[in-house]
Every structure is written in structure tokens, then in C-alpha cells.
Scaffold this active site. Sequence first.
Site, PDB file in Angstrom:
ATOM      1  N   HIS A 253       0.844  -1.200   0.000  1.00  0.00           N
ATOM      2  CA  HIS A 253       0.000   0.000   0.000  1.00  0.00           C
ATOM      3  C   HIS A 253       0.878   1.248   0.000  1.00  0.00           C
ATOM      4  O   HIS A 253       0.445   2.312  -0.430  1.00  0.00           O
ATOM      5  CB  HIS A 253      -0.910   0.025   1.233  1.00  0.00           C
ATOM      6  CG  HIS A 253      -1.958  -1.047   1.233  1.00  0.00           C
ATOM      7  ND1 HIS A 253      -1.704  -2.318   1.684  1.00  0.00           N
ATOM      8  CD2 HIS A 253      -3.246  -1.035   0.812  1.00  0.00           C
ATOM      9  CE1 HIS A 253      -2.801  -3.043   1.564  1.00  0.00           C
ATOM     10  NE2 HIS A 253      -3.750  -2.301   1.048  1.00  0.00           N
ATOM     11  N   ASP A 326      -4.448  -6.142  -7.998  1.00  0.00           N
ATOM     12  CA  ASP A 326      -4.736  -5.616  -6.664  1.00  0.00           C
ATOM     13  C   ASP A 326      -5.160  -4.163  -6.872  1.00  0.00           C
ATOM     14  O   ASP A 326      -5.114  -3.634  -7.989  1.00  0.00           O
ATOM     15  CB  ASP A 326      -3.503  -5.714  -5.773  1.00  0.00           C
ATOM     16  CG  ASP A 326      -3.835  -5.704  -4.287  1.00  0.00           C
ATOM     17  OD1 ASP A 326      -4.975  -5.329  -3.936  1.00  0.00           O
ATOM     18  OD2 ASP A 326      -2.963  -6.052  -3.479  1.00  0.00           O
TER      19      ASP A 326
END
Length: 613
Positions: A253, A326
Amino acid sequence: MFAPRAGFALLISSLLLFPQTRATRAGAVPARRNTAPGKATPGKATSESAQVRGWMQSLTLHDRIAQLIVIPFYGDNPSARSKAYRKFAAEVQQTRVGGMILVNRSENGLVKYAEPTAAAAFLNRMQKLARIPLIVGGDFERGASMRVLSATRFPHSMAFAAASDLEATRQLGAATARESRAIGIQWVFAPVADVNNNPDNPIINIRAFSENPNEVASYVTAFIEGARSDPRYKVLVTVKHFPGHGDTNVDTHAGLGRIDAGKQRLEQLELVPFRAAIADGIDSIMTAHLWVPAIESREIPATVSPAVLTGLLRKELNFRGIITTDAMDMDGLRKQFPSGEAAVRAIEAGADVLLMPPHPETAVKAVLAAVRSGRITRKRIDQSVEKLLRAKVQLGLHRQRLVDLEAIGDELATEEDNQLAQRVAGEAVTLVRNEGALVPLAAPERACWFALSESRYGQQGRTLMSALKQQMPDAKRALLDPMMPMPEIEEAAKLTESCDVSVVAAFAGFRGNGALSENFMSFFKLLEAGGKPLVLVGMGNPYLLRAFPGVKVYLATFSTVPASELAMLGALRGEIAIQGRLPVTIPGVAKYGDGLKVAQKARGSLTEGSTLR
């Protein structure tokens, strides 16, 4: 296992029954009933193909590309006059995206979970606006509760492996499918197929089942089988994060991760669960924003690597299902390429679905320009679109895209699911050290009980504090948070002066080494200086013990959910047998498979019919 004692009152309405034996589990899921959406009879396949052809013929090139876009929503149901609603409506009606994914957001330091009826009502509204039904996903790694209120709070994946309970994992898969369809979600972005062999992993950790690739494979396939066990609740199932996110110390992230293993190690470890899932007919595989030099020479994420997605996944592993990226708003990808270029590269690499691009219309236009320039062929786009449209048909969305709002309450947080969650939490409790045979506690009412939460604003430790108040109202207890000033921390430590032993339940989520905040470390030193026996419980991250090598008594729960708080309390009081084993190695401390067994000492205080929400 723990058997309830007649006459004991329920602690609080959120407490659950620990069933007596594994042989008496209700609602067992039969294995290997493959009802995957991808399976169809010849006649049914002809009908499905006709529906897909009809949809395809109705779509412009722009709209075909848009079908590959999945945008986030947050589970609330905004007014049609609001800016938020108008934005969603435009993306569905004008951009014509193909799907949505439920995500959470934080407000004032608190994670805001979706209210199920509001989320379902919003999805019904969006489905009515869509020309072609939307496919809707959710990261339901521990059931719908990962994103949704009022659903059973299942423990994290690693707890299931610590409990050595494959059947419970099948039941988790079945419950996840049922909960998902009840609120209008048909695509489950679970289970996690990563092998967590790096103790410093800051984002996978207890989301993975184990460090043993074969064990991970067995639990992954059990979840898949459970999710497919009831044809009334058809869902797509996804394994993630290809080619394996377990051996990195970077949260993707925040940045680009890297797996330095050679091809042989990848074959023997990272790829094992993915091969098992593919053999089991998995519907979808999610990519990782990781660089894997053994496969891709350029320093780019697997998400945009043809060598990884086409060369390895498609050709070597022979995967024919849906490849989804993702989330494309993660910095592991976003820092590498602009939004439009990332979308083009992902399609070029072999991805079928672009999950959460920061600017959906920008992504569509970039891919459209790539097709018109000859960089991507129209055939390549059509291959992915047909997969998505066929999945929508196989899920029955062409017949029924709306959900019954009145029926949601019948499918979420059932008594059987709640009992399953509590049972697994109890089975997972693992005793790693027990010097002096302190556990179970001889006199738990004379112990000092401390819960160290990760946030002042969260719910961690509150279930434990409530249970202690009900069970042992005179026991000293304190809920501490990282923002507490040192004078308050020091005052809490003084409680131990009149206690026989201190129990510290430290919440440590996904953080790699499990190190606690500075004031908590100071608190721990104060307790050690007091000279009283100390029991440390890792609530979540089992690697916590690395930060406290001198601790003589240590238990791990492998989850931070309320059921694990109750299980820990039951274990320390001797109300349940301690039988868990480590699914991971704690370097320098304990080996994979370790776990001291302790028999049940006393009858427990949970009563039949209790529920956990």
C-alpha cells in the site's frame, strides 16, 4: 473442549458457546461439491453464450473496456441529491464500469464499516442504473465482517491453521458465500494464498494461514470448497496475492515490494498454494504489486509484468480464469506509473480486471487509445470482457441482480456461524511458554488484567474488560491505549502491587516484529521491575514475543477479534483446553508446530444460545 456449566450467566450478549467436542459440529460442509460458476452443462452453456454474445454486441469499444473497471464504494446509501451519489451514478451510467468493490474508510481515526442493509440498498440502486449487471466484490478474508457490521466476527486465517481445523475453514467459506450474496456481493476476494515465511511482513502476517506452503494449500482449497458447497449462494472465489506476498517486509500500500527468491524457491514455496487453487478450479487470481527479479528483469510490479502474468501464470501454471489486479490506487503501483499507463500495462501484462484505478474514465481512455494505436489488440480486450460477462451470467445476474433487503438478517450472524467463530478462536489459543506452570491461573480473580489496544478509538480489549467485569468484578483491570500520557501508564502499573500475577493482552495486528508503542514498552518494564509473575498474550501477531524475549509465559491467539479475547480469557481461567500449535516459526523463540497442551480445568461460563456480533 469446554462444556458450559449449568447456572452460569452469560457474560455479555456477545459471548459464544464453546462446543464440547469436534465430533459434534453442526452444519458441517461436505467437501468437494464443486459448484463453481464456471461449470455448465452443454445446454446451459449454449444459453449462457447467447446471453454473453447479446451483451457483447450491445457494447462499444469504450464500454467493453469499461466493463473491466471495478470501482470502490463504502457501503452507505447516500441521497440521490448528494454529490457522492451523482458521482457513482455517472460512473455506472456514463463511464459504464463493470463492477464495484466494498471498501472501508476511516473517519476521525475510526474505521467505518458498512451497515449491511444500507449497502445492499445502495447496490440495488446501482444495479437498476446499470445496462449490464454490475459484478460486486469484497475482501471477505474472514467473512463479511472484514467490511460489514452485524456479520459474524470470524478470526483471522492464521487462527484456523493454529486450530488445525480444515473443516471449520470449509464452513467459513460456505458462510462467506452466504453472507456475500445476502448483501449483493458475488465476488469474494479471498482466501489469502500467501505463505507468511517472513516474520517482518507488515501487511500479510495473520491474514495468511501458515508459513508451510502445503498447509496453506490445504486451507486455501478447503475455503474454496466451502464457498462452492451450496449452489444457492454462487460466488466467484479469488486467491491472492500472486505470485506470493509472504516474503517481503514492505507494505505494498505504501511502496513496491520485492521477492528475492529464485525460481526454484518460488516453485517450492510461493507457488504451491496457487497451483493447488488452480487445480481446484479457482475462479480468479489477484496480482501483487511486487517485483520478482527471478521472473521479471525490469524493476516493475507483477501487476504489470507480462513475464509474471502471461508467462508464469497463464502459460506455466495454465490458469484460464480471471486475473484481477490488486487495488491500483496503492502506492506499490501508483508510484511507478501514472493511472492511465498503469491500466494499459496491466492489460498488456495479462490482467482481465482493473481494480480501483484512481481515475476510472482516465483508465478507460488510456486503454482505448492503446487499442486505437495498435499497442493492444481489440481481440485482447474482447477476451477479458467475455470472461467477465460470462461470469456475470454464471452467477445468475442476468436473471436476478437485486437482493431482498428483508432477508438479509436471516443470513448474517447465524447462531451456527457465531458458534463456529468462537470455537475456532478457542481451538487456536496456543501456549508457547509456560515456565512455572502459571497457566491456567490458580486464582484468576487475584490477577491484574491489562489490555493494550492499538488505538484509543477502536474496540480492542473492550470485550475482555466487559467479560472481566461480569465474571470477576473485583479483579483489577485496565484498558490502555498508545496515546495515554506516562503518568496514567505509571498509575496503571501500580495496580499490580496487590495482584498475584499480571496478564497483559497486547494487540499487535499485522505489524512485522510486533514492537509496541514507546509508552507500552515503558509500561512493560514497570511490570517487570515489580517482580510479580507476568503472562503475555499476543492478540493477533504471534511474532510479538520477539520484542519480549525474557517473558516466561506467552500465549498467542492469532487474531484480534472479540472471540479471541474471550478465548484467551477462557484459556487462562482453565475453562477450555489449550490445544493450539504455531503455524509459523518465531525466530529464536519457538519452532513451527510448537504448542504446549493444557487440559481443561474448570467448567466455563458461556451459555448455549449466546451470540457474537
